[in-house]
Scaffold this active site. Structure first.
Site, PDB file in Angstrom:
ATOM      1  N   HIS A   7      -3.504   4.291   5.894  1.00 39.13           N
ATOM      2  CA  HIS A   7      -2.339   3.683   6.530  1.00 39.13           C
ATOM      3  C   HIS A   7      -2.754   2.755   7.672  1.00 39.13           C
ATOM      4  O   HIS A   7      -3.296   3.210   8.679  1.00 39.13           O
ATOM      5  CB  HIS A   7      -1.449   4.810   7.062  1.00 39.13           C
ATOM      6  N   ARG A   8      -2.546   1.464   7.473  1.00 45.69           N
ATOM      7  CA  ARG A   8      -3.001   0.442   8.434  1.00 45.69           C
ATOM      8  C   ARG A   8      -4.508   0.551   8.650  1.00 45.69           C
ATOM      9  O   ARG A   8      -5.022   0.262   9.733  1.00 45.69           O
ATOM     10  CB  ARG A   8      -2.241   0.555   9.759  1.00 45.69           C
ATOM     11  N   GLU A  34      -3.272   0.587   3.036  1.00 41.19           N
ATOM     12  CA  GLU A  34      -1.874   0.200   3.235  1.00 41.19           C
ATOM     13  C   GLU A  34      -1.880  -0.706   4.446  1.00 41.19           C
ATOM     14  O   GLU A  34      -2.509  -0.393   5.451  1.00 41.19           O
ATOM     15  CB  GLU A  34      -1.006   1.440   3.484  1.00 41.19           C
ATOM     16  N   ASP A  36       0.388  -4.188   6.632  1.00 42.25           N
ATOM     17  CA  ASP A  36       1.682  -4.824   6.882  1.00 42.25           C
ATOM     18  C   ASP A  36       1.510  -6.320   7.084  1.00 42.25           C
ATOM     19  O   ASP A  36       0.543  -6.754   7.715  1.00 42.25           O
ATOM     20  CB  ASP A  36       2.305  -4.230   8.152  1.00 42.25           C
ATOM     21  N   HIS A  49       1.806  -4.818  12.093  1.00 43.04           N
ATOM     22  CA  HIS A  49       2.984  -4.013  11.757  1.00 43.04           C
ATOM     23  C   HIS A  49       4.255  -4.463  12.471  1.00 43.04           C
ATOM     24  O   HIS A  49       5.298  -4.660  11.854  1.00 43.04           O
ATOM     25  CB  HIS A  49       2.722  -2.536  12.061  1.00 43.04           C
ATOM     26  N   GLU A 109       2.743  -4.130   2.553  1.00 40.65           N
ATOM     27  CA  GLU A 109       4.143  -3.947   2.941  1.00 40.65           C
ATOM     28  C   GLU A 109       4.669  -5.241   3.543  1.00 40.65           C
ATOM     29  O   GLU A 109       4.137  -5.744   4.541  1.00 40.65           O
ATOM     30  CB  GLU A 109       4.300  -2.800   3.942  1.00 40.65           C
ATOM     31  N   LYS A 111       6.995  -7.061   5.818  1.00 41.51           N
ATOM     32  CA  LYS A 111       7.789  -6.699   7.008  1.00 41.51           C
ATOM     33  C   LYS A 111       8.877  -7.753   7.217  1.00 41.51           C
ATOM     34  O   LYS A 111       8.816  -8.579   8.117  1.00 41.51           O
ATOM     35  CB  LYS A 111       6.882  -6.598   8.233  1.00 41.51           C
ATOM     36  N   ASP A 229      -3.053   8.170   8.082  1.00 35.16           N
ATOM     37  CA  ASP A 229      -3.818   7.528   9.159  1.00 35.16           C
ATOM     38  C   ASP A 229      -5.274   7.990   9.167  1.00 35.16           C
ATOM     39  O   ASP A 229      -6.121   7.357   9.795  1.00 35.16           O
ATOM     40  CB  ASP A 229      -3.219   7.891  10.525  1.00 35.16           C
TER      41      ASP A 229
END
Length: 244
Positions: A7-8, A34, A36, A49, A109, A111, A229
């Site tokens: 995640h990120r 993952e 953003d 993000h 993702e 945004k 994370d």
């Protein structure tokens, strides 16, 4: 096997959505990333993000008000000031170029729920195709109109709606918008929802799964993937489950 998506990047130990976080996630055993995407004033796709730069950099203001060259001057080390080198906000092209040389998959993702970035879907799709990553990318968003538009533009690239709340029969909803999976908050992904979805051929990849007990549960029910994370912790738990 349940895939581990960082995640990120490796956000538990490194500045989120930076190249160092992505590279360290790969070293930690992640199967994919993952990240953003937002857009600058001059139309560059950048990996960050928040709509504002305030939380994760030493700058202030909206991403959409920055030109790309000025955004690159900011330091994205955020709370990881002990890192010796300044970290920049990456361009999506920079990440995908690096990604294309690895075996990692990538959940991008969009945004665009707060700022309706004009032409974002087309730009992301063109870039994914240019780097020949169509079979390794999933496009997700809380803006479901946007991912449906993405599917219409590029049916070969997988889409996945993000769900913050529980949805009745989410696998039926996913099928209705031509998504082959969905990404719920982990609290909205009890075992029975995961099992029913998998039985219907719909993949489930909950976010943001950081607790040991939740990771263990999701590995136990053979969930399609986890967005976490801490890919190192997830990798260790998955390995221990296999050995048990």
């Amino acid at each position: 096997m349940t895939l581990i998506l960082a995640h990120r990047g490796f956000a538990a130990e490194y500045p989120e959505n930076t190249m160092i976080a992505f590279k360290e996630a790969e070293k930690a055993g992640a199967d994919g990333l993952e990240l953003d995407v937002q857009m600058t004033k001059d139309g560059e796709l950048v990996v960050i993000h928040d709509e504002k730069v305030d939380r994760t950099t030493d700058g202030t203001g909206l991403v959409m008000d920055y030109n790309y060259k000025d955004l690159r001057k900011l330091d994205a080390r955020f709370k990881f000031k002990a890192l010796p080198e300044k970290q920049q906000i990456p361009a999506l092209s920079e990440v995908l170029e690096w990604l294309s040389k690895t075996g990692l998959s990538c959940n991008i993702e969009l945004k665009n729920t707060i700022v309706p970035y004009e032409g974002m879907e087309e730009k992301v799709i063109k870039m994914v195709r240019d780097y020949q990553l169509s079979d390794r990318v999933i496009i997700s968003s809380f803006n479901h109109y946007s991912i449906v538009r993405s599917y219409m533009l590029a049916p070969e690239i997988e889409i996945a709606p993000l769900l913050s709340e529980g949805l009745y029969m989410p696998w039926v909803y996913a099928q209705s918008i031509r998504a082959s999976g969905f990404h719920p908050h982990w609290r909205a992904a009890p075992d029975q929802i995961i099992k029913a979805s998998l039985e219907s051929g719909i993949e489930v990849r909950p976010y943001t799964v950081n607790k040991d007990a939740e990771l263990e549960r999701l590995f136990r029910v053979n969930c399609s993937g986890v967005i976490t994370d801490d890919p190192a912790k997830a990798y260790k738990i998955r390995r221990n489950k296999k050995q048990a």
